[in-house]
Write a protein that holds these residues in place. Structure first.
Motif, PDB file in Angstrom:
ATOM      1  N   HIS A  18     -28.596   8.057   9.234  1.00 44.30           N
ATOM      2  CA  HIS A  18     -28.955   6.634   9.231  1.00 44.30           C
ATOM      3  C   HIS A  18     -29.517   6.209  10.594  1.00 44.30           C
ATOM      4  N   LYS A  19     -28.885   6.635  11.670  1.00 41.87           N
ATOM      5  CA  LYS A  19     -29.343   6.275  13.024  1.00 41.87           C
ATOM      6  C   LYS A  19     -30.706   6.872  13.335  1.00 41.87           C
ATOM      7  N   ARG A  20     -31.005   8.036  12.777  1.00 45.69           N
ATOM      8  CA  ARG A  20     -32.294   8.681  13.000  1.00 45.69           C
ATOM      9  C   ARG A  20     -33.385   8.149  12.082  1.00 45.69           C
ATOM     10  N   GLY A  21     -33.023   7.284  11.125  1.00 47.33           N
ATOM     11  CA  GLY A  21     -34.004   6.698  10.234  1.00 47.33           C
ATOM     12  C   GLY A  21     -34.268   7.477   8.962  1.00 47.33           C
ATOM     13  N   HIS A  22     -33.487   8.507   8.694  1.00 45.29           N
ATOM     14  CA  HIS A  22     -33.667   9.297   7.478  1.00 45.29           C
ATOM     15  C   HIS A  22     -33.070   8.595   6.254  1.00 45.29           C
ATOM     16  N   LEU A  23     -32.114   7.687   6.486  1.00 50.03           N
ATOM     17  CA  LEU A  23     -31.524   6.891   5.403  1.00 50.03           C
ATOM     18  C   LEU A  23     -31.694   5.419   5.744  1.00 50.03           C
ATOM     19  N   SER A  24     -32.046   4.615   4.736  1.00 47.36           N
ATOM     20  CA  SER A  24     -32.232   3.181   4.983  1.00 47.36           C
ATOM     21  C   SER A  24     -30.885   2.481   5.181  1.00 47.36           C
ATOM     22  N   LYS A  25     -29.841   3.036   4.610  1.00 42.24           N
ATOM     23  CA  LYS A  25     -28.514   2.447   4.720  1.00 42.24           C
ATOM     24  C   LYS A  25     -27.491   3.589   4.771  1.00 42.24           C
ATOM     25  N   ASN A  26     -26.430   3.392   5.556  1.00 37.50           N
ATOM     26  CA  ASN A  26     -25.389   4.413   5.646  1.00 37.50           C
ATOM     27  C   ASN A  26     -24.483   4.298   4.424  1.00 37.50           C
ATOM     28  N   ILE A  27     -24.638   5.223   3.494  1.00 34.89           N
ATOM     29  CA  ILE A  27     -23.889   5.145   2.243  1.00 34.89           C
ATOM     30  C   ILE A  27     -22.433   5.590   2.401  1.00 34.89           C
ATOM     31  N   GLY A  28     -22.061   6.087   3.566  1.00 35.99           N
ATOM     32  CA  GLY A  28     -20.688   6.529   3.782  1.00 35.99           C
ATOM     33  C   GLY A  28     -19.796   5.470   4.398  1.00 35.99           C
ATOM     34  N   ASP A  29     -20.357   4.268   4.682  1.00 33.40           N
ATOM     35  CA  ASP A  29     -19.567   3.229   5.344  1.00 33.40           C
ATOM     36  C   ASP A  29     -18.378   2.746   4.520  1.00 33.40           C
ATOM     37  N   GLY A  30     -18.522   2.591   3.262  1.00 31.30           N
ATOM     38  CA  GLY A  30     -17.452   2.029   2.445  1.00 31.30           C
ATOM     39  C   GLY A  30     -16.428   3.039   1.961  1.00 31.30           C
ATOM     40  N   VAL A  31     -16.654   4.316   2.216  1.00 31.45           N
ATOM     41  CA  VAL A  31     -15.758   5.357   1.716  1.00 31.45           C
ATOM     42  C   VAL A  31     -14.567   5.502   2.677  1.00 31.45           C
ATOM     43  N   LYS A  32     -13.368   5.411   2.130  1.00 29.17           N
ATOM     44  CA  LYS A  32     -12.166   5.543   2.952  1.00 29.17           C
ATOM     45  C   LYS A  32     -11.573   6.938   2.769  1.00 29.17           C
ATOM     46  N   ALA A  33     -11.063   7.454   3.855  1.00 30.58           N
ATOM     47  CA  ALA A  33     -10.434   8.778   3.823  1.00 30.58           C
ATOM     48  C   ALA A  33      -9.054   8.677   3.186  1.00 30.58           C
ATOM     49  N   PRO A  34      -8.631   9.747   2.533  1.00 30.99           N
ATOM     50  CA  PRO A  34      -7.278   9.730   1.955  1.00 30.99           C
ATOM     51  C   PRO A  34      -6.222   9.713   3.054  1.00 30.99           C
ATOM     52  N   ARG A  35      -5.088   9.109   2.765  1.00 23.64           N
ATOM     53  CA  ARG A  35      -4.024   9.037   3.744  1.00 23.64           C
ATOM     54  C   ARG A  35      -3.340  10.404   3.823  1.00 23.64           C
ATOM     55  N   VAL A  36      -3.192  10.884   5.038  1.00 22.76           N
ATOM     56  CA  VAL A  36      -2.573  12.189   5.246  1.00 22.76           C
ATOM     57  C   VAL A  36      -1.148  11.963   5.736  1.00 22.76           C
ATOM     58  N   TYR A  37      -0.203  12.490   4.998  1.00 27.27           N
ATOM     59  CA  TYR A  37       1.206  12.361   5.382  1.00 27.27           C
ATOM     60  C   TYR A  37       1.637  13.596   6.162  1.00 27.27           C
ATOM     61  N   GLN A  38       2.279  13.348   7.290  1.00 22.40           N
ATOM     62  CA  GLN A  38       2.797  14.450   8.085  1.00 22.40           C
ATOM     63  C   GLN A  38       4.312  14.402   8.036  1.00 22.40           C
ATOM     64  N   LYS A  39       4.905  15.529   7.736  1.00 23.28           N
ATOM     65  CA  LYS A  39       6.361  15.530   7.732  1.00 23.28           C
ATOM     66  C   LYS A  39       6.850  15.638   9.174  1.00 23.28           C
ATOM     67  N   GLU A  40       7.989  15.054   9.419  1.00 21.67           N
ATOM     68  CA  GLU A  40       8.535  15.055  10.769  1.00 21.67           C
ATOM     69  C   GLU A  40       9.007  16.453  11.125  1.00 21.67           C
ATOM     70  N   PRO A  41       8.874  16.802  12.410  1.00 24.12           N
ATOM     71  CA  PRO A  41       9.345  18.132  12.809  1.00 24.12           C
ATOM     72  C   PRO A  41      10.858  18.236  12.642  1.00 24.12           C
ATOM     73  N   GLU A  42      11.307  19.418  12.306  1.00 26.50           N
ATOM     74  CA  GLU A  42      12.731  19.634  12.115  1.00 26.50           C
ATOM     75  C   GLU A  42      13.380  19.911  13.458  1.00 26.50           C
ATOM     76  N   ALA A  43      14.467  19.225  13.736  1.00 23.30           N
ATOM     77  CA  ALA A  43      15.208  19.436  14.977  1.00 23.30           C
ATOM     78  C   ALA A  43      16.318  20.456  14.729  1.00 23.30           C
ATOM     79  N   LEU A  44      16.716  21.122  15.798  1.00 26.54           N
ATOM     80  CA  LEU A  44      17.819  22.066  15.685  1.00 26.54           C
ATOM     81  C   LEU A  44      19.131  21.315  15.545  1.00 26.54           C
ATOM     82  N   SER A  45      20.038  21.888  14.792  1.00 24.08           N
ATOM     83  CA  SER A  45      21.379  21.312  14.725  1.00 24.08           C
ATOM     84  C   SER A  45      22.119  21.688  16.006  1.00 24.08           C
TER      85      SER A  45
END
Length: 166
Positions: A18-45
């Motif tokens: 889009h910035k280089r002029g190859h696309l008239s509009k950035n079609i990726g603007d409205g697409v949201k990334a999926p939420r990535v869940y990270q599990k917490e690290p396990e601590a030693l007992s």
């Protein structure tokens, strides 16, 4: 996580086009990334931590080194890179408390407060290293001889510490 990274790459490419002029509009603007869940690290007992601290044979210099290193890691949460970069001269006191000055992420200095047991373990280890100087690595691995037959102590490798723990 893989989908999120790939989507990020596609969106960056579309923004570039889009910035280089190859696309008239950035079609990726409205697409949201999926939420990535990270599990917490396990601590030693507490039992696992005690077992880890009781594993080294503290009658040998290697055992004293391993015990001091494990105690330091467990009590301060020091990163492996910080631990390996520490020098004997980085040990000191601040406001009458024993501390270790390390370089953290982004080369930022970080001060770690040492508990009494950690200070004793480090002192015991350093007493067995009679030739330790302020500029030497705090935790050393093998002793190698150079061409002039002077003893050189090498810094421990991250893999050696991982093997010791793992």
């Amino acid at each position: 996580a893989t989908v999120a990274w790939k989507l990020c790459a596609v969106k960056q490419f579309l923004d570039f086009a889009h910035k280089r002029g190859h696309l008239s509009k950035n079609i990726g603007d409205g697409v949201k990334a999926p939420r990535v869940y990270q599990k917490e690290p396990e601590a030693l007992s507490i039992l696992e931590a005690r077992a880890l601290l009781n594993a080294p044979d503290r009658r040998t210099i290697k055992g004293k080194r391993d015990y001091a290193m494990l105690h330091l890691m467990l009590s301060t949460g020091v990163r492996l890179s910080e631990l390996l970069g520490a020098r004997v001269g980085d040990l000191g006191t601040k406001y009458n408390n024993p501390v270790l000055e390390v370089l953290g992420k982004g080369k930022k200095p970080r001060t770690l407060k040492l508990a009494g047991e950690v200070k004793e373990a480090l002192a015991d280890y350093l007493l067995s290293r009679k030739d330790a100087k302020k500029g030497d690595c705090l935790f050393v691995g093998a002793i190698k001889k150079d061409i002039l037959s002077e003893k050189l102590r090498t810094r421990m490798s991250p893999r050696a510490i991982q093997k010791m723990i793992g």
